[in-house]
Scaffold this motif. Structure first.
Motif, PDB file in Angstrom:
ATOM      1  N   ARG A 209      79.160 -18.528   9.921  1.00 61.27           N
ATOM      2  CA  ARG A 209      78.490 -17.964  11.080  1.00 61.27           C
ATOM      3  C   ARG A 209      78.676 -18.889  12.286  1.00 61.27           C
ATOM      4  O   ARG A 209      79.143 -20.018  12.165  1.00 61.27           O
ATOM      5  CB  ARG A 209      76.985 -17.804  10.817  1.00 61.27           C
TER       6      ARG A 209
ATOM      7  N   GLU B 192      72.330 -19.052  13.989  1.00 54.33           N
ATOM      8  CA  GLU B 192      71.285 -18.818  12.986  1.00 54.33           C
ATOM      9  C   GLU B 192      69.955 -19.289  13.564  1.00 54.33           C
ATOM     10  O   GLU B 192      69.915 -20.138  14.464  1.00 54.33           O
ATOM     11  CB  GLU B 192      71.602 -19.583  11.694  1.00 54.33           C
ATOM     12  N   THR B 193      68.856 -18.710  13.061  1.00 57.45           N
ATOM     13  CA  THR B 193      67.522 -19.104  13.494  1.00 57.45           C
ATOM     14  C   THR B 193      66.745 -19.670  12.318  1.00 57.45           C
ATOM     15  O   THR B 193      67.021 -19.347  11.153  1.00 57.45           O
ATOM     16  CB  THR B 193      66.751 -17.907  14.075  1.00 57.45           C
TER      17      THR B 193
ATOM     18  N   HIS C   7      64.895 -16.766  10.452  1.00 56.01           N
ATOM     19  CA  HIS C   7      65.738 -15.979   9.552  1.00 56.01           C
ATOM     20  C   HIS C   7      66.141 -16.806   8.337  1.00 56.01           C
ATOM     21  O   HIS C   7      66.080 -16.329   7.193  1.00 56.01           O
ATOM     22  CB  HIS C   7      66.978 -15.494  10.294  1.00 56.01           C
TER      23      HIS C   7
ATOM     24  N   GLN D 258      63.353 -17.130   5.879  1.00 53.55           N
ATOM     25  CA  GLN D 258      62.785 -15.849   5.460  1.00 53.55           C
ATOM     26  C   GLN D 258      61.352 -15.672   5.949  1.00 53.55           C
ATOM     27  O   GLN D 258      60.468 -15.227   5.219  1.00 53.55           O
ATOM     28  CB  GLN D 258      62.858 -15.715   3.935  1.00 53.55           C
TER      29      GLN D 258
ATOM     30  N   TYR E  59      63.147 -14.840  17.030  1.00 56.15           N
ATOM     31  CA  TYR E  59      64.307 -14.178  17.626  1.00 56.15           C
ATOM     32  C   TYR E  59      64.634 -12.916  16.825  1.00 56.15           C
ATOM     33  O   TYR E  59      64.545 -12.893  15.593  1.00 56.15           O
ATOM     34  CB  TYR E  59      65.521 -15.106  17.603  1.00 56.15           C
ATOM     35  N   ALA E  60      65.026 -11.874  17.543  1.00 55.58           N
ATOM     36  CA  ALA E  60      65.393 -10.607  16.900  1.00 55.58           C
ATOM     37  C   ALA E  60      66.820 -10.697  16.354  1.00 55.58           C
ATOM     38  O   ALA E  60      67.620 -11.541  16.776  1.00 55.58           O
ATOM     39  CB  ALA E  60      65.296  -9.468  17.912  1.00 55.58           C
ATOM     40  N   ALA E  61      67.138  -9.808  15.432  1.00 55.14           N
ATOM     41  CA  ALA E  61      68.477  -9.778  14.837  1.00 55.14           C
ATOM     42  C   ALA E  61      69.538  -9.551  15.903  1.00 55.14           C
ATOM     43  O   ALA E  61      70.627 -10.137  15.851  1.00 55.14           O
ATOM     44  CB  ALA E  61      68.550  -8.689  13.770  1.00 55.14           C
ATOM     45  N   ARG E  62      69.246  -8.702  16.891  1.00 54.28           N
ATOM     46  CA  ARG E  62      70.228  -8.448  17.943  1.00 54.28           C
ATOM     47  C   ARG E  62      70.506  -9.714  18.748  1.00 54.28           C
ATOM     48  O   ARG E  62      71.620  -9.908  19.247  1.00 54.28           O
ATOM     49  CB  ARG E  62      69.748  -7.324  18.870  1.00 54.28           C
TER      50      ARG E  62
ATOM     51  N   ARG F  31      70.384 -12.816  17.514  1.00 56.36           N
ATOM     52  CA  ARG F  31      71.263 -13.652  16.682  1.00 56.36           C
ATOM     53  C   ARG F  31      72.703 -13.181  16.817  1.00 56.36           C
ATOM     54  O   ARG F  31      73.624 -14.004  16.946  1.00 56.36           O
ATOM     55  CB  ARG F  31      70.850 -13.607  15.215  1.00 56.36           C
ATOM     56  N   ARG F  32      72.902 -11.870  16.793  1.00 56.86           N
ATOM     57  CA  ARG F  32      74.263 -11.328  16.932  1.00 56.86           C
ATOM     58  C   ARG F  32      74.825 -11.641  18.318  1.00 56.86           C
ATOM     59  O   ARG F  32      76.012 -11.972  18.461  1.00 56.86           O
ATOM     60  CB  ARG F  32      74.256  -9.819  16.678  1.00 56.86           C
TER      61      ARG F  32
END
Length: 362
Positions: free
Chosen positions: A97, A100-101, A104, A107, A154-157, A159-160
């Motif tokens: 990757r 990363e946060t 995340h 978990q 942070y949201a998944a979007r 991270r992307r």
């Protein structure tokens, strides 16, 4: 729907701005400031810590932040080197990757992170997003983005988005490391320097041009360290290796503000009268990088592909087209195609100019 479209438009604008940075030929400090302006509205962070890195090893070698005082940066260095934590820069890269946060990676249980417990939460922040700026096979820098607890994780979007942004920032930082233009300064003292540090990385002794080099290695932002980040990292990894723990065996490479590369070799010292004979002291020897060490870095900085780098290295060593073709098991016309691309990317018109550009920085 309107909010979603506005958000997508803002993210697209930020990414386009980052893409343009790669062709702007800016120094690293200006790249980071521009990236801050582009990313802060879309990643929604409240503080950021930017780093350059040794592209060959990925080891951090400088720090820049306009949000943080870095009064506890010495502790941050200790955590980075000695702690097997979540979402570290090496772990992010090994996972394939770029971003990363902590939320995340843990978990949803950030307290599992030593860095979160000892550094991020005490500083008043919630989630942390880390990004590695990789390009051309090396990591040219990285960053940690912190946000206030009331913003949530942070949201998944995001991270992307950070993953995509990191690729463009890697290209921009790579381009900022091309060889310096003009002849080498003959008055520049290129002899090795020796720096001796105590357990807390305070200066004990200097020799050679060490005092001048410490100024040239200085971080863009003052920190709690008595020495630049690159020197402290070399010393800490040497101590880690001396303790029998896994540690990078390669030196830390750092580029000075005038574009010259140095390699820092650290070694832990042993002393009498201390438990285990370990004084905690370390020596860091800073030597001018040799052509063998700088040529691969410069070829990568120009954005050459792996195959183009192989062709260029053989040319620098004096091989002709036929020898390059035979060594790399390719047809001569294929070598010529690679040569055209190498010349175009490095801005030269002949093999002689290529050698001068890569070896002499002219």
């Amino acid at each position: 729907m309107g909010l979603r479209n506005a958000r997508a438009a803002a993210e697209s604008t930020a990414i386009e701005g980052l893409r343009e940075l790669a062709g702007a030929a800016l120094p690293t400090d200006r790249i980071f400031r521009a990236a801050d302006e582009l990313l802060r509205p879309v990643l929604e962070f409240d503080a950021v810590c930017w780093h350059t890195a040794d592209p060959a090893t990925g080891l951090v070698n400088s720090v820049q932040s306009e949000d943080l005082s870095l009064a506890a940066y010495d502790h941050a260095v200790q955590l980075e080197v000695w702690t097997d934590d979540l979402a570290t820069f090496p772990k992010i890269r090994r996972a394939g990757r770029r971003a990363e946060t902590i939320s995340h990676a843990s978990q949803g249980c950030p307290g599992r992170s030593v860095r979160y417990r000892e550094q991020i939460r005490p500083a008043g922040f919630g989630d942390e997003l880390r990004a590695c700026f990789d390009a051309a096979g090396g990591m040219w820098g990285c960053a940690a983005f912190m946000r206030a607890p009331d913003r949530g994780p942070y949201a998944a979007r995001q991270r992307r988005l950070a993953d995509l942004a990191a690729r463009h920032l890697g290209n921009a930082l790579r381009a900022s490391h091309v060889p310096p233009s003009g002849p080498v300064d003959e008055d520049d003292d290129r002899s090795p320097a020796v720096i001796v540090l105590d357990r807390a990385n305070r200066l004990l002794a200097l020799s050679g041009p060490a005092e001048d080099l410490l100024a040239r290695f200085a971080d863009p932002t003052p920190t709690a360290l008595a020495v630049p980040t690159a020197v402290a990292m070399a010393a800490e990894h040497a101590r880690r290796a001396a303790d029998g723990l896994p540690a990078p065996q390669l030196p830390v490479r750092v580029q000075t503000r005038d574009g010259r590369w140095y390699v820092l070799h650290g070694s832990a010292l042993r002393g009498p009268g201390v438990a285990g004979g370990d004084s905690g002291q370390a020596t860091v020897v800073a030597s001018p990088a040799t052509p063998a060490e700088t040529v691969p870095l410069y070829l990568a900085a120009y954005g050459l592909t792996a195959r183009e780098q192989e062709v260029a290295l053989l040319l620098v060593r004096g091989c002709d087209t036929r020898e390059v073709a035979r060594t790399l098991a390719m047809a001569p016309y294929t070598v010529q195609d690679h040569l055209k691309s190498v010349f175009a990317k490095t801005g030269v018109a002949s093999r002689r100019e290529l050698v001068a550009r890569i070896m002499l920085g002219s």
